[in-house]
Scaffold this motif. Structure first.
Motif, PDB file in Angstrom:
ATOM      1  N   ARG A   1      -5.664   1.614  13.509  1.00  0.00           N
ATOM      2  CA  ARG A   1      -4.367   0.666  13.620  1.00  0.00           C
ATOM      3  C   ARG A   1      -4.063   0.348  14.912  1.00  0.00           C
ATOM      4  O   ARG A   1      -4.187   1.120  15.828  1.00  0.00           O
ATOM      5  CB  ARG A   1      -3.110   1.371  13.020  1.00  0.00           C
TER       6      ARG A   1
ATOM      7  N   CYS B   1      -0.605   4.411   0.381  1.00  0.00           N
ATOM      8  CA  CYS B   1      -1.166   5.669   0.794  1.00  0.00           C
ATOM      9  C   CYS B   1      -0.606   6.466   1.807  1.00  0.00           C
ATOM     10  O   CYS B   1       0.499   5.862   2.374  1.00  0.00           O
ATOM     11  CB  CYS B   1      -2.371   5.249   1.505  1.00  0.00           C
TER      12      CYS B   1
ATOM     13  N   CYS C   1      -0.578   5.089   5.447  1.00  0.00           N
ATOM     14  CA  CYS C   1       0.623   3.931   5.654  1.00  0.00           C
ATOM     15  C   CYS C   1       2.090   4.546   5.755  1.00  0.00           C
ATOM     16  O   CYS C   1       2.751   4.201   6.393  1.00  0.00           O
ATOM     17  CB  CYS C   1       0.519   2.870   4.492  1.00  0.00           C
TER      18      CYS C   1
ATOM     19  N   CYS D   1       0.966  -1.280   0.187  1.00  0.00           N
ATOM     20  CA  CYS D   1       0.078  -0.040  -0.014  1.00  0.00           C
ATOM     21  C   CYS D   1       0.813   1.199  -0.117  1.00  0.00           C
ATOM     22  O   CYS D   1       1.916   1.419   0.748  1.00  0.00           O
ATOM     23  CB  CYS D   1      -1.007   0.037   1.114  1.00  0.00           C
TER      24      CYS D   1
HETATM   25 ZN   LIG Z   1      -2.388   2.411   3.150  1.00  0.00          ZN
END
Ligand SMILES: [Zn+2]
Ligand SMILES: [Zn+2]
Length: 138
Positions: A68, A29, A32, A27
């Motif tokens: 998270r 993004c 992240c 990922c």
């Molecule tokens: Zn992400």
């Protein structure tokens, strides 16, 4: 089904992963990027009930909207809750060596840099993750 036990860096938290992930991916993004303090992040997606915490205390960390879970003691990022699809996205850094086999890249519109490999590079997500089959040009 087979199960795999993995631990945070300090060993306080153990996760038991049952069966195989439904997808493994990178990922890109910016959420992240912040959570991992890295350009992009490896993840293994499992149905929520196949990711169990068998030991230790977790603390939720929300950068923007994704919840998270991190180890309360050492801060190792363990997994995020993908609540809309009933999945958990496990940090693939925790997997036993040799078991992370990425199939595609997601959120490439936010990529810090192109990653040139033979995998599909989705602008957002594949159709079976609620996205469109759109790709970036790298
Ligand atoms: Zn992400
Ligand atoms: Zn820990």
């Amino acid at each position: 089904m087979t199960s795999t036990t993995c631990q945070c860096r300090c060993g306080a938290v153990s996760l038991v992963l049952t069966g195989a992930p439904v997808a493994q991916l990178y990922c890109h993004c910016d959420d992240c990027q912040n959570a991992h303090r890295a350009a992009y992040a490896p993840a293994a997606i499992f149905p929520k009930e196949q990711v169990q915490v068998s030991r230790g205390e977790l603390t939720p960390l929300v950068i923007r909207s994704t919840k998270r879970m991190v180890c309360s003691q050492c801060g190792t990022y363990l997994f995020s809750e993908l609540e809309r699809v009933g999945m958990r996205s496990v940090s693939a850094y925790l997997l036993p060596k040799g078991t992370f086999r990425p199939q595609f890249h997601v959120q490439c519109d936010e990529a810090l840099l192109p990653v040139l490999d033979d995998l599909p590079h989705y602008r957002r997500f594949p159709a079976n993750f609620g996205g469109a089959e759109e790709f970036v040009d790298w």
